[in-house]
Design a protein around this motif. Structure first.
Motif, PDB file in Angstrom:
ATOM      1  N   LYS A  23      41.469   4.093  55.629  1.00 32.90           N
ATOM      2  CA  LYS A  23      41.575   2.748  56.188  1.00 32.90           C
ATOM      3  C   LYS A  23      41.971   2.857  57.649  1.00 32.90           C
ATOM      4  CE  LYS A  23      43.234   0.926  51.819  1.00 32.90           C
ATOM      5  NZ  LYS A  23      44.327   0.242  51.123  1.00 32.90           N
ATOM      6  N   ILE A  24      41.529   1.910  58.442  1.00 32.30           N
ATOM      7  CA  ILE A  24      41.917   1.826  59.846  1.00 32.30           C
ATOM      8  C   ILE A  24      43.019   0.774  59.930  1.00 32.30           C
ATOM      9  CG2 ILE A  24      41.134   1.319  62.186  1.00 32.30           C
ATOM     10  CD1 ILE A  24      38.284   2.081  61.229  1.00 32.30           C
ATOM     11  N   ASP A  25      44.157   1.136  60.494  1.00 30.21           N
ATOM     12  CA  ASP A  25      45.290   0.215  60.578  1.00 30.21           C
ATOM     13  C   ASP A  25      44.884  -1.137  61.135  1.00 30.21           C
ATOM     14  OD1 ASP A  25      46.966   2.176  59.593  1.00 30.21           O
ATOM     15  OD2 ASP A  25      47.616   2.831  61.575  1.00 30.21           O
TER      16      ASP A  25
ATOM     17  N   SER B 235      35.192   9.923  62.523  1.00 30.11           N
ATOM     18  CA  SER B 235      35.839   8.792  63.201  1.00 30.11           C
ATOM     19  C   SER B 235      34.981   8.244  64.344  1.00 30.11           C
ATOM     20  CB  SER B 235      37.217   9.204  63.717  1.00 30.11           C
ATOM     21  OG  SER B 235      37.096  10.267  64.624  1.00 30.11           O
ATOM     22  N   ILE B 236      33.713   8.636  64.379  1.00 28.08           N
ATOM     23  CA  ILE B 236      32.790   8.116  65.391  1.00 28.08           C
ATOM     24  C   ILE B 236      32.274   6.736  64.984  1.00 28.08           C
ATOM     25  CG2 ILE B 236      30.542   8.454  66.505  1.00 28.08           C
ATOM     26  CD1 ILE B 236      31.054  11.475  66.280  1.00 28.08           C
ATOM     27  N   ARG B 237      32.009   6.551  63.707  1.00 29.89           N
ATOM     28  CA  ARG B 237      31.442   5.297  63.227  1.00 29.89           C
ATOM     29  C   ARG B 237      32.319   4.694  62.130  1.00 29.89           C
ATOM     30  NH1 ARG B 237      27.546   7.751  65.397  1.00 29.89           N
ATOM     31  NH2 ARG B 237      25.529   7.017  65.996  1.00 29.89           N
ATOM     32  N   THR B 238      32.484   3.382  62.210  1.00 27.20           N
ATOM     33  CA  THR B 238      33.234   2.671  61.177  1.00 27.20           C
ATOM     34  C   THR B 238      32.282   2.248  60.056  1.00 27.20           C
ATOM     35  OG1 THR B 238      32.858   0.501  62.163  1.00 27.20           O
ATOM     36  CG2 THR B 238      34.815   1.736  62.924  1.00 27.20           C
ATOM     37  N   SER B 239      32.851   1.731  59.003  1.00 22.74           N
ATOM     38  CA  SER B 239      32.034   1.194  57.914  1.00 22.74           C
ATOM     39  C   SER B 239      31.132   0.067  58.423  1.00 22.74           C
ATOM     40  CB  SER B 239      32.922   0.691  56.779  1.00 22.74           C
ATOM     41  OG  SER B 239      33.914  -0.198  57.255  1.00 22.74           O
ATOM     42  N   TYR B 240      31.604  -0.682  59.418  1.00 28.19           N
ATOM     43  CA  TYR B 240      30.791  -1.765  59.965  1.00 28.19           C
ATOM     44  C   TYR B 240      29.530  -1.222  60.643  1.00 28.19           C
ATOM     45  CZ  TYR B 240      29.565  -6.262  61.920  1.00 28.19           C
ATOM     46  OH  TYR B 240      28.898  -7.425  62.212  1.00 28.19           O
TER      47      TYR B 240
ATOM     48  N   GLN C  84      22.131  10.082  53.163  1.00 24.68           N
ATOM     49  CA  GLN C  84      22.867  10.501  54.349  1.00 24.68           C
ATOM     50  C   GLN C  84      23.565  11.844  54.111  1.00 24.68           C
ATOM     51  OE1 GLN C  84      22.163   8.618  57.001  1.00 24.68           O
ATOM     52  NE2 GLN C  84      21.017   7.462  55.467  1.00 24.68           N
ATOM     53  N   ARG C  85      24.026  12.410  55.205  1.00 28.56           N
ATOM     54  CA  ARG C  85      24.779  13.667  55.115  1.00 28.56           C
ATOM     55  C   ARG C  85      26.246  13.332  54.908  1.00 28.56           C
ATOM     56  NH1 ARG C  85      22.681  17.034  60.209  1.00 28.56           N
ATOM     57  NH2 ARG C  85      24.697  16.257  60.864  1.00 28.56           N
ATOM     58  N   ILE C  86      26.820  13.907  53.888  1.00 27.06           N
ATOM     59  CA  ILE C  86      28.226  13.670  53.562  1.00 27.06           C
ATOM     60  C   ILE C  86      29.001  14.928  53.921  1.00 27.06           C
ATOM     61  CG2 ILE C  86      29.871  13.025  51.760  1.00 27.06           C
ATOM     62  CD1 ILE C  86      27.605  10.914  52.444  1.00 27.06           C
ATOM     63  N   GLY C  87      30.042  14.765  54.695  1.00 26.89           N
ATOM     64  CA  GLY C  87      30.834  15.907  55.142  1.00 26.89           C
ATOM     65  C   GLY C  87      32.137  16.040  54.385  1.00 26.89           C
TER      66      GLY C  87
ATOM     67  N   VAL D 137      30.770  10.272  56.445  1.00 25.85           N
ATOM     68  CA  VAL D 137      29.323  10.020  56.455  1.00 25.85           C
ATOM     69  C   VAL D 137      28.815  10.338  57.851  1.00 25.85           C
ATOM     70  CG1 VAL D 137      27.502   8.296  56.164  1.00 25.85           C
ATOM     71  CG2 VAL D 137      29.558   8.198  54.724  1.00 25.85           C
ATOM     72  N   TYR D 138      27.748  11.115  57.920  1.00 27.70           N
ATOM     73  CA  TYR D 138      27.173  11.528  59.198  1.00 27.70           C
ATOM     74  C   TYR D 138      25.720  11.077  59.278  1.00 27.70           C
ATOM     75  CZ  TYR D 138      31.370  14.242  59.801  1.00 27.70           C
ATOM     76  OH  TYR D 138      32.681  14.601  59.954  1.00 27.70           O
ATOM     77  N   ILE D 139      25.361  10.565  60.429  1.00 27.52           N
ATOM     78  CA  ILE D 139      24.018  10.032  60.669  1.00 27.52           C
ATOM     79  C   ILE D 139      23.201  11.015  61.489  1.00 27.52           C
ATOM     80  CG2 ILE D 139      22.715   8.074  61.624  1.00 27.52           C
ATOM     81  CD1 ILE D 139      24.652   7.275  59.401  1.00 27.52           C
ATOM     82  N   ARG D 140      21.984  11.284  61.068  1.00 28.13           N
ATOM     83  CA  ARG D 140      20.980  12.086  61.770  1.00 28.13           C
ATOM     84  C   ARG D 140      21.521  13.222  62.635  1.00 28.13           C
ATOM     85  NH1 ARG D 140      19.318   6.723  63.358  1.00 28.13           N
ATOM     86  NH2 ARG D 140      18.220   5.841  61.620  1.00 28.13           N
TER      87      ARG D 140
END
Length: 119
Positions: free
Chosen positions: A100-102, A57-62, A49-52, A111-114
């Motif tokens: 962490k998300i409160d 904050s668009i996608r969570t770990s889930y 994946q692309r690491i920035g 982490v950035y996807i496509r």
């Protein structure tokens, strides 16, 4: 104990609230382990994946773990369940910036996807 198991144990010492379910401060998931095979799949997937520099904050770990599950089905030819905690552990192990998300078991990570912008 192999290198990946040592790495996972180090991550768990750095983040003692991390369980198979993710970041947790209560007792409900305190005994939920992170399977080493899931952790290793996450490490492999994150390596592609692309690491920035900035946290995405668009996608969570889930949601990232869901992408990893899709990848295992497409690339490995068989669906493999991935726990949220395995993805969080792999993010930490890779040295990827995260937060962490409160009051949530998920984290945001750089982490950035496509099609997403990588900053």
């Amino acid at each position: 104990m192999d290198t990946n198991e040592l790495l996972l144990n180090l991550v768990l010492k750095l983040e003692p609230t991390l369980t198979g379910a993710g970041m947790y401060t209560g007792l409900k998931y305190s005994e939920d382990p992170i399977p080493i095979n899931e952790f290793m799949l996450c490490l492999e997937w994150l390596g592609q994946q692309r690491i920035g520099k900035k946290i995405n904050s668009i996608r969570t770990s889930y949601s990232l773990k869901s992408y990893c599950e899709e990848w295992t089905k497409k690339i490995k030819g068989q669906f493999k369940y991935i726990s949220n905690g395995a993805m969080v552990a792999a993010i930490i192990a890779c040295g990827i910036k995260y937060c962490k998300i409160d009051d949530d078991m998920n984290v945001f990570a750089a982490v950035y996807i496509r099609e997403e912008e990588c900053e």
